[in-house]
Motif scaffolding. Structure first.
Motif, PDB file in Angstrom:
ATOM      1  N   ASN A 154       0.928  -1.108  -0.201  1.00 53.75           N
ATOM      2  CA  ASN A 154       0.225  -0.216  -0.093  1.00 53.75           C
ATOM      3  C   ASN A 154       1.076   1.236   0.175  1.00 53.75           C
ATOM      4  N   PHE A 155       0.728   2.582  -0.340  1.00 49.84           N
ATOM      5  CA  PHE A 155       1.174   3.936  -0.253  1.00 49.84           C
ATOM      6  C   PHE A 155       0.139   5.053   0.128  1.00 49.84           C
ATOM      7  N   LYS A 156       0.753   5.716   0.293  1.00 47.19           N
ATOM      8  CA  LYS A 156       0.355   7.548   0.389  1.00 47.19           C
ATOM      9  C   LYS A 156       0.974   8.398  -0.100  1.00 47.19           C
ATOM     10  N   TYR A 157       0.464   9.298  -0.420  1.00 50.65           N
ATOM     11  CA  TYR A 157       0.589  10.376  -0.987  1.00 50.65           C
ATOM     12  C   TYR A 157       0.535  11.238   0.273  1.00 50.65           C
ATOM     13  N   LEU A 158       1.007  12.236   1.140  1.00 49.88           N
ATOM     14  CA  LEU A 158       1.644  13.235   1.909  1.00 49.88           C
ATOM     15  C   LEU A 158       1.641  14.375   2.023  1.00 49.88           C
ATOM     16  N   ASP A 159       1.036  15.076   1.876  1.00 48.60           N
ATOM     17  CA  ASP A 159       2.161  16.689   1.736  1.00 48.60           C
ATOM     18  C   ASP A 159       3.171  16.370   2.754  1.00 48.60           C
ATOM     19  N   PRO A 160       4.190  17.249   2.295  1.00 49.36           N
ATOM     20  CA  PRO A 160       5.452  18.044   2.593  1.00 49.36           C
ATOM     21  C   PRO A 160       5.338  18.206   4.013  1.00 49.36           C
ATOM     22  N   VAL A 161       6.011  17.286   5.356  1.00 52.48           N
ATOM     23  CA  VAL A 161       5.721  17.901   6.979  1.00 52.48           C
ATOM     24  C   VAL A 161       7.103  17.658   7.230  1.00 52.48           C
ATOM     25  N   SER A 162       7.737  18.585   8.123  1.00 50.11           N
ATOM     26  CA  SER A 162       8.920  18.841   9.244  1.00 50.11           C
ATOM     27  C   SER A 162       8.081  17.839  10.493  1.00 50.11           C
ATOM     28  N   ILE A 163       9.124  16.759  10.274  1.00 51.00           N
ATOM     29  CA  ILE A 163       8.932  15.882  11.825  1.00 51.00           C
ATOM     30  C   ILE A 163       9.520  16.460  12.301  1.00 51.00           C
ATOM     31  N   PRO A 164       8.834  16.989  13.555  1.00 47.25           N
ATOM     32  CA  PRO A 164       9.232  17.734  14.870  1.00 47.25           C
ATOM     33  C   PRO A 164      10.929  17.052  15.812  1.00 47.25           C
ATOM     34  N   GLU A 165      11.375  17.256  15.762  1.00 52.95           N
ATOM     35  CA  GLU A 165      13.087  16.581  16.639  1.00 52.95           C
ATOM     36  C   GLU A 165      13.098  16.475  17.927  1.00 52.95           C
ATOM     37  N   LYS A 166      12.581  15.068  18.700  1.00 54.31           N
ATOM     38  CA  LYS A 166      12.129  15.629  20.654  1.00 54.31           C
ATOM     39  C   LYS A 166      13.456  14.914  20.571  1.00 54.31           C
ATOM     40  N   THR A 167      13.405  15.769  21.492  1.00 55.12           N
ATOM     41  CA  THR A 167      15.065  15.384  22.496  1.00 55.12           C
ATOM     42  C   THR A 167      14.824  14.579  23.686  1.00 55.12           C
ATOM     43  N   HIS A 168      13.666  14.569  24.592  1.00 53.59           N
ATOM     44  CA  HIS A 168      13.210  13.546  25.239  1.00 53.59           C
ATOM     45  C   HIS A 168      11.544  13.551  25.235  1.00 53.59           C
ATOM     46  N   ILE A 169      11.625  11.828  26.102  1.00 59.74           N
ATOM     47  CA  ILE A 169       9.671  11.940  25.835  1.00 59.74           C
ATOM     48  C   ILE A 169       9.600  11.288  27.038  1.00 59.74           C
ATOM     49  N   GLY A 170       7.755  12.361  26.948  1.00 63.44           N
ATOM     50  CA  GLY A 170       7.907  12.461  28.726  1.00 63.44           C
ATOM     51  C   GLY A 170       7.810  13.802  28.880  1.00 63.44           C
ATOM     52  N   PRO A 171       7.126  14.290  30.381  1.00 66.42           N
ATOM     53  CA  PRO A 171       6.372  13.012  31.557  1.00 66.42           C
ATOM     54  C   PRO A 171       5.014  13.347  30.991  1.00 66.42           C
ATOM     55  N   ASN A 172       4.399  14.307  29.834  1.00 66.27           N
ATOM     56  CA  ASN A 172       2.990  14.708  29.497  1.00 66.27           C
ATOM     57  C   ASN A 172       3.067  13.512  27.970  1.00 66.27           C
ATOM     58  N   TYR A 173       2.087  12.640  28.026  1.00 63.58           N
ATOM     59  CA  TYR A 173       1.947  11.949  27.103  1.00 63.58           C
ATOM     60  C   TYR A 173       0.821  12.604  25.979  1.00 63.58           C
ATOM     61  N   ARG A 174       1.066  12.119  25.038  1.00 53.37           N
ATOM     62  CA  ARG A 174       0.189  12.247  23.799  1.00 53.37           C
ATOM     63  C   ARG A 174      -0.607  11.024  23.207  1.00 53.37           C
ATOM     64  N   PHE A 175      -1.317   9.886  22.996  1.00 59.95           N
ATOM     65  CA  PHE A 175      -1.636   9.721  21.854  1.00 59.95           C
ATOM     66  C   PHE A 175      -3.129   9.646  20.820  1.00 59.95           C
ATOM     67  N   CYS A 176      -3.295   8.906  20.198  1.00 60.59           N
ATOM     68  CA  CYS A 176      -4.126   9.418  18.531  1.00 60.59           C
ATOM     69  C   CYS A 176      -4.185   8.484  18.477  1.00 60.59           C
ATOM     70  N   THR A 177      -5.853   7.622  17.611  1.00 58.89           N
ATOM     71  CA  THR A 177      -6.460   6.550  16.933  1.00 58.89           C
ATOM     72  C   THR A 177      -6.347   7.561  14.973  1.00 58.89           C
ATOM     73  N   PHE A 178      -6.411   6.943  14.658  1.00 53.11           N
ATOM     74  CA  PHE A 178      -6.711   7.403  12.692  1.00 53.11           C
ATOM     75  C   PHE A 178      -7.210   6.155  12.466  1.00 53.11           C
ATOM     76  N   SER A 179      -8.424   6.197  12.434  1.00 55.38           N
ATOM     77  CA  SER A 179      -8.811   4.720  11.812  1.00 55.38           C
ATOM     78  C   SER A 179     -10.642   5.121  11.507  1.00 55.38           C
ATOM     79  N   ARG A 180     -11.215   4.271  11.375  1.00 52.85           N
ATOM     80  CA  ARG A 180     -12.773   4.655  11.722  1.00 52.85           C
ATOM     81  C   ARG A 180     -12.903   4.657  12.291  1.00 52.85           C
ATOM     82  N   VAL A 181     -14.244   4.851  13.157  1.00 57.78           N
ATOM     83  CA  VAL A 181     -14.751   5.039  14.813  1.00 57.78           C
ATOM     84  C   VAL A 181     -15.486   4.479  14.941  1.00 57.78           C
ATOM     85  N   THR A 182     -15.561   2.777  15.450  1.00 59.75           N
ATOM     86  CA  THR A 182     -16.302   1.824  15.196  1.00 59.75           C
ATOM     87  C   THR A 182     -15.452   0.782  16.504  1.00 59.75           C
TER      88      THR A 182
END
Length: 350
Positions: A154-182
């Motif tokens: 499978n493949f996708k065209y995606l708009d160019p985006v600058s991926i944020p460079e992280k130097t550490h993870i936490g203590p706050n955590y943000r998660f997401c779902t990205f699909s049909r809501v079922t």
């Protein structure tokens, strides 16, 4: 990609050029249309849009016949219902008229379908190729008598985006779902898991954002669950091309699917491209898309009570997640449109 082509290319599938739908079938078909336009030029492409087939069946069948009569090379992307309706006609033109038909499979369960529709094996063998998104599925089809199954990611065209460079993870955590809501995608399981984690986690915030179209029959149940918990929010739909830019802001994408027919989800490609690890149930093709502990963390399919523990294990990784982010980006190259174009040209030509 070349545009200097005199080929007449047909495309039969749910393109939905008005962009009203965001499901996997429609997005994949629309992406293939864009790729063919890039490769052969928009003027060379004849579309038969199977959108709303039940109410436009006669018009669509007529369009298919005209497409087959005017094009030597025809790409088809059909759901199971579309295959039942159109395979006999397509196979007839392939055998009797020599039309080259390139079947790009929607979904990941064609081998299982053949148990109910053994006559499909003859139809499939009349096509030039049957592209599937899984190497295992290609092998399964071959074992059942399909002579021309081949792997095409499978493949996708995606708009160019600058991926944020992280130097550490936490203590706050943000998660997401990205699909049909079922219900089958495990969305409510994710909501409950995140709320339970947030209740006992005191070092920072733990939040879940939910993206995607809500299945109409699930809307009331989903809204009731969402109203009962405080750490999850519904954020609507995002255009497929912009998905990476949205996902890139999160620490991990949750994919707690419990749908037995789950195939090769485009949302996993989005997450890998965004450099975001995936926490997922180990559905049938998990190991073909994700490497456990490297680009994702998985738990046993059907054991939704293990999702919470899996998220907690991810949070305990701390800055080790930074190496996972790099591994995700590296693995995403296999799903780039340019890579797919090379494979298509090997079969179709310029």
């Amino acid at each position: 990609m070349s545009r200097a082509s005199t080929k007449k290319i047909g495309l039969i599938g749910r393109v939905d050029r008005e962009r009203t739908l965001f499901d996997g079938q429609t997005v994949k078909t629309r992406m293939m249309y864009r790729l063919l336009c890039d490769m052969y030029g928009e003027d060379s492409i004849t579309i038969v849009d199977t959108l709303d087939y039940r109410h436009r069946a006669a018009r669509i069948v007529l369009g298919v016949v005209k497409c087959l009569a005017s094009c030597d090379d025809v790409f088809i992307l059909l759901s199971e219902n579309g295959r039942r309706a159109l395979f006999p006609l397509l196979a007839f033109f392939a055998k009797r008229r020599g039309i080259r038909i390139y079947h790009n499979l929607i979904g990941g369960w064609l081998a299982r379908n053949l148990e109910s529709y053994p006559q499909w094996i003859g139809y499939l063998n009349s096509f030039k190729v049957n592209w599937v998104e899984s190497r295992r599925l290609a092998a399964d089809l071959t074992a059942k008598g399909v002579k021309n199954a081949a792997y095409l990611p499978n493949f996708k065209y995606l708009d160019p985006v600058s991926i944020p460079e992280k130097t550490h993870i936490g203590p706050n955590y943000r998660f997401c779902t990205f699909s049909r809501v079922t219900e089958k995608k495990g969305i409510c399981d994710a909501i409950r898991a995140i709320d339970d984690i947030a209740a006992s986690y005191h070092a920072g915030d733990v939040l879940l954002d939910i993206y995607g179209p809500i299945e109409p029959e699930f809307k009331l149940d989903f809204e009731a669950v969402l109203a009962s918990f405080t750490h999850s929010h519904y954020c609507g739909c995002v255009a497929p091309e912009k998905s990476v830019g949205v996902i890139a802001d999160y620490d991990a994408l949750l994919f707690p699917t419990k749908w037995e027919l789950e195939g090769i989800p485009g949302t996993i490609i989005d997450a890998l491209t965004a450099g975001v690890p995936v926490i997922a149930s180990k559905w049938g093709y998990y190991d073909e898309m994700l490497e456990d502990g490297v680009t994702g963390l998985g738990y046993e399919f059907g054991k939704q009570d293990m999702l919470e523990d899996c998220v907690r294990r991810f949070m305990k990784l701390g800055d080790d997640v930074l190496s996972m982010r790099k591994a995700c980006i590296a693995s995403a190259y296999a799903y780039a449109p340019e890579s797919i174009a090379v494979e298509i040209q090997k079969m179709v030509g310029r």
